[in-house]
Motif scaffolding. Structure first.
Motif, short mmCIF file in Angstrom:
data_model
loop_
_atom_site.label_atom_id
_atom_site.label_comp_id
_atom_site.label_asym_id
_atom_site.label_seq_id
_atom_site.Cartn_x
_atom_site.Cartn_y
_atom_site.Cartn_z
N TRP A 93 0.86 -1.18 0.00
CA TRP A 93 0.00 0.00 0.00
C TRP A 93 0.90 1.22 0.00
O TRP A 93 1.75 1.38 0.87
CB TRP A 93 -0.92 0.01 1.23
CG TRP A 93 -1.80 1.20 1.31
CD1 TRP A 93 -2.71 1.61 0.37
CD2 TRP A 93 -1.85 2.16 2.37
NE1 TRP A 93 -3.33 2.76 0.79
CE2 TRP A 93 -2.83 3.12 2.02
CE3 TRP A 93 -1.18 2.29 3.59
CZ2 TRP A 93 -3.15 4.20 2.83
CZ3 TRP A 93 -1.48 3.37 4.41
CH2 TRP A 93 -2.46 4.32 4.02
N ARG A 94 0.68 2.08 -1.02
CA ARG A 94 1.60 3.20 -1.23
C ARG A 94 3.01 2.64 -1.32
O ARG A 94 3.28 1.77 -2.12
CB ARG A 94 1.41 4.25 -0.15
CG ARG A 94 0.01 4.89 -0.18
CD ARG A 94 -0.18 5.99 0.83
NE ARG A 94 -1.50 6.59 0.71
CZ ARG A 94 -1.97 7.52 1.51
NH1 ARG A 94 -1.20 7.96 2.52
NH2 ARG A 94 -3.18 8.01 1.33
N ARG A 114 -7.66 -0.15 12.76
CA ARG A 114 -7.27 1.18 12.26
C ARG A 114 -6.82 2.06 13.43
O ARG A 114 -5.82 2.79 13.32
CB ARG A 114 -8.43 1.82 11.50
CG ARG A 114 -8.71 1.16 10.15
CD ARG A 114 -9.65 1.97 9.29
NE ARG A 114 -11.02 1.97 9.74
CZ ARG A 114 -11.94 1.09 9.35
NH1 ARG A 114 -11.62 0.12 8.51
NH2 ARG A 114 -13.20 1.18 9.79
N SER A 136 -11.19 10.63 4.81
CA SER A 136 -10.07 11.48 4.45
C SER A 136 -10.55 12.65 3.59
O SER A 136 -11.36 12.47 2.68
CB SER A 136 -9.02 10.67 3.69
OG SER A 136 -7.98 11.50 3.22
N ASP A 158 -7.74 12.39 0.19
CA ASP A 158 -7.52 11.17 -0.58
C ASP A 158 -8.85 10.72 -1.16
O ASP A 158 -9.83 10.52 -0.42
CB ASP A 158 -6.92 10.07 0.30
CG ASP A 158 -6.31 8.94 -0.52
OD1 ASP A 158 -7.03 8.37 -1.37
OD2 ASP A 158 -5.14 8.63 -0.32
N VAL A 190 -9.44 4.94 2.49
CA VAL A 190 -8.44 5.64 3.30
C VAL A 190 -9.16 6.55 4.29
O VAL A 190 -10.02 7.35 3.92
CB VAL A 190 -7.49 6.46 2.43
CG1 VAL A 190 -6.50 7.24 3.30
CG2 VAL A 190 -6.73 5.55 1.46
N ASP A 233 -2.89 8.90 7.90
CA ASP A 233 -3.70 8.15 6.93
C ASP A 233 -3.70 6.69 7.34
O ASP A 233 -2.65 6.12 7.66
CB ASP A 233 -3.11 8.28 5.53
CG ASP A 233 -3.33 9.66 4.93
OD1 ASP A 233 -4.18 10.40 5.46
OD2 ASP A 233 -2.65 9.99 3.94
N THR A 274 -5.66 2.70 6.52
CA THR A 274 -6.53 1.91 5.67
C THR A 274 -6.56 0.46 6.14
O THR A 274 -5.61 -0.01 6.78
CB THR A 274 -6.07 1.96 4.19
OG1 THR A 274 -7.08 1.39 3.35
CG2 THR A 274 -4.78 1.20 3.99
#
Length: 207
Positions: A6-7, A145, A169, A172, A177, A190, A192
């Motif tokens: 992720w990212r 989370r 968010s 985003d 997210v 952030d 997720t």
């Protein structure tokens, strides 16, 4: 072993029983503090620690392109080696659930937290309710989370879980997210929930 990205964060997981080739000799090569910590553990906790360090070694080697992996987990409060693992040039976070260990890693220095829970952890939900006296106890996904955000923040038990606010968010476009607002932190994290190991709920937070 499973893996998801992720990212720029890579998240890997494995059952401790699947990582039998990693021994206390390998832990010792990561630093005396790591070896001393391992020697204090027994049973499933020792096995989980070995599995976590095996996954950390794999990720750090991949990110840094170097075989040598040294770790520090010295606690800033008491000086003992039970804090979050750190390695030069890499951000790390580890989480354990029944029968599973998860490690998140990325190059550079960022706030990073990962949390995992068994999807069928009904008793876990029962234990969460007293922490949320206003009746808004989270489901397991929201709980992971919150936990991943608290881990990324670094203050741990200093933060009451009920004081963490999760909201959509505002920067985003991905509806998966969330923004996690923590007391004393101006900028939200952030966070997720990812599709991870079957039978578990897995979330990652970055900042």
């Amino acid at each position: 072993m499973g893996e998801v990205t992720w990212r720029d964060v890579t998240v890997v997981w494995a059952r401790p029983s699947d990582l039998q080739g990693f021994t206390e000799t390998d832990v010792a090569a990561m630093g005396q503090g790591q070896f001393d910590r391992f020697r204090q553990l027994t049973g499933s906790r020792a096995q989980g620690f070995l599995a976590g360090r095996a996954l950390i070694r794999e990720l750090v080697r991949r990110i840094r392109h170097s075989d040598e992996v040294r770790l520090s987990s010295r606690c800033a409060r008491c000086g003992a080696d039970h804090g979050r693992p750190r390695s030069a040039g890499v951000s790390l976070s580890v989480s354990h659930a029944e029968g599973l260990v998860v490690v998140a890693a990325t190059a550079g220095s960022i706030l990073l937290g990962v949390d995992v829970e068994r999807a069928a952890a009904d008793t876990r939900l029962d234990g969460l309710r007293p922490m949320f006296p206003d009746g808004r106890a989270p489901d397991l996904a929201a709980w992971t989370r919150i936990e991943s955000a608290v881990k990324a923040d670094g203050r741990g038990f200093e933060i009451e879980p009920s004081d963490v606010l999760l909201q959509a968010s505002d920067h985003d476009a991905d509806p998966r997210v969330w923004s996690a607002l923590l007391p004393g932190r101006l900028k939200p994290l952030d966070v997720t929930t990812l599709v991870g190991p079957p039978g578990y709920v897995l979330s990652v937070a970055v900042g």
